[in-house]
Design a protein around this motif. Structure first.
Motif, PDB file in Angstrom:
ATOM      1  N   SER A   1      -5.159  -3.041   0.053  1.00 54.54           N
ATOM      2  CA  SER A   1      -4.417  -2.365   1.122  1.00 54.54           C
ATOM      3  C   SER A   1      -5.300  -1.477   1.994  1.00 54.54           C
ATOM      4  CB  SER A   1      -3.261  -1.553   0.542  1.00 54.54           C
ATOM      5  OG  SER A   1      -3.744  -0.555  -0.320  1.00 54.54           O
ATOM      6  N   VAL A   2      -6.493  -1.096   1.510  1.00 60.58           N
ATOM      7  CA  VAL A   2      -7.372  -0.259   2.335  1.00 60.58           C
ATOM      8  C   VAL A   2      -8.374  -1.088   3.135  1.00 60.58           C
ATOM      9  CG1 VAL A   2      -7.182   1.708   0.755  1.00 60.58           C
ATOM     10  CG2 VAL A   2      -9.149   0.178   0.559  1.00 60.58           C
ATOM     11  N   LEU A   3      -8.455  -2.369   2.835  1.00 66.27           N
ATOM     12  CA  LEU A   3      -9.415  -3.230   3.521  1.00 66.27           C
ATOM     13  C   LEU A   3      -8.879  -3.610   4.892  1.00 66.27           C
ATOM     14  CD1 LEU A   3     -12.135  -4.863   2.530  1.00 66.27           C
ATOM     15  CD2 LEU A   3     -10.632  -6.767   2.923  1.00 66.27           C
TER      16      LEU A   3
ATOM     17  N   GLY B   1      -5.598 -12.928  -0.405  1.00 68.52           N
ATOM     18  CA  GLY B   1      -5.475 -11.478  -0.404  1.00 68.52           C
ATOM     19  C   GLY B   1      -4.394 -10.987   0.541  1.00 68.52           C
ATOM     20  N   ARG B   2      -4.320 -11.619   1.719  1.00 71.31           N
ATOM     21  CA  ARG B   2      -3.283 -11.243   2.684  1.00 71.31           C
ATOM     22  C   ARG B   2      -1.883 -11.565   2.155  1.00 71.31           C
ATOM     23  NH1 ARG B   2      -7.508 -12.406   6.168  1.00 71.31           N
ATOM     24  NH2 ARG B   2      -7.130 -14.635   6.243  1.00 71.31           N
ATOM     25  N   GLN B   3      -1.773 -12.672   1.434  1.00 74.17           N
ATOM     26  CA  GLN B   3      -0.471 -13.050   0.844  1.00 74.17           C
ATOM     27  C   GLN B   3      -0.033 -12.028  -0.198  1.00 74.17           C
ATOM     28  OE1 GLN B   3      -1.091 -17.012  -0.627  1.00 74.17           O
ATOM     29  NE2 GLN B   3      -0.993 -17.949   1.407  1.00 74.17           N
ATOM     30  N   VAL B   4      -0.982 -11.552  -1.010  1.00 75.31           N
ATOM     31  CA  VAL B   4      -0.656 -10.558  -2.037  1.00 75.31           C
ATOM     32  C   VAL B   4      -0.149  -9.280  -1.380  1.00 75.31           C
ATOM     33  CG1 VAL B   4      -1.668  -9.035  -3.789  1.00 75.31           C
ATOM     34  CG2 VAL B   4      -2.218 -11.468  -3.775  1.00 75.31           C
TER      35      VAL B   4
ATOM     36  N   ALA C   1       1.254  -8.999   1.579  1.00 75.47           N
ATOM     37  CA  ALA C   1       2.568  -9.276   2.171  1.00 75.47           C
ATOM     38  C   ALA C   1       3.678  -9.282   1.113  1.00 75.47           C
ATOM     39  CB  ALA C   1       2.541 -10.625   2.903  1.00 75.47           C
ATOM     40  N   GLN C   2       3.375  -9.813  -0.062  1.00 77.50           N
ATOM     41  CA  GLN C   2       4.365  -9.874  -1.137  1.00 77.50           C
ATOM     42  C   GLN C   2       4.698  -8.488  -1.698  1.00 77.50           C
ATOM     43  OE1 GLN C   2       2.617 -12.568  -3.958  1.00 77.50           O
ATOM     44  NE2 GLN C   2       3.144 -14.368  -2.778  1.00 77.50           N
ATOM     45  N   HIS C   3       3.724  -7.592  -1.636  1.00 74.72           N
ATOM     46  CA  HIS C   3       3.917  -6.264  -2.211  1.00 74.72           C
ATOM     47  C   HIS C   3       4.188  -5.203  -1.148  1.00 74.72           C
ATOM     48  CE1 HIS C   3       1.897  -8.409  -5.526  1.00 74.72           C
ATOM     49  NE2 HIS C   3       2.730  -7.691  -6.251  1.00 74.72           N
ATOM     50  N   GLY C   4       4.500  -5.629   0.038  1.00 75.47           N
ATOM     51  CA  GLY C   4       4.849  -4.686   1.106  1.00 75.47           C
ATOM     52  C   GLY C   4       3.699  -3.837   1.590  1.00 75.47           C
ATOM     53  N   GLY C   5       2.446  -4.386   1.407  1.00 75.40           N
ATOM     54  CA  GLY C   5       1.201  -3.722   1.690  1.00 75.40           C
ATOM     55  C   GLY C   5       1.098  -2.937   2.886  1.00 75.40           C
TER      56      GLY C   5
END
Length: 70
Positions: free
Chosen positions: A3-5, A61-64, A66-70
């Motif tokens: 999320s910080v990247l 990584g982007r999918q993860v 998106a799934q976790h409301g990043g």
């Protein structure tokens, strides 16, 4: 860490964004697991130790995020 990247970031920038100080802890606990899981990738994969090396999110990584409301 995902999320910080933002865009492409150096190892130092990522470490600072996470508020970490210890290089070895950052590498073992954050950087290597994210690379091995395929969540991030190197911008210069053929030169992993390059001083110009940066890291960016992969599609996985982007999918993860998106799934976790990043």
């Amino acid at each position: 860490m995902l999320s910080v990247l933002v865009g492409e970031m150096s190892r130092q920038q990522l470490k600072e964004a996470l508020g970490l100080k210890d290089d070895e802890h950052f590498r073992k606990a954050y950087l290597l697991p994210a690379l091995e899981a395929g969540f991030i990738e190197m911008t210069i994969p053929d030169k992993p130790r390059s001083s110009k090396q940066k890291y960016r999110l992969t599609d996985k990584g982007r999918q993860v995020i998106a799934q976790h409301g990043g």
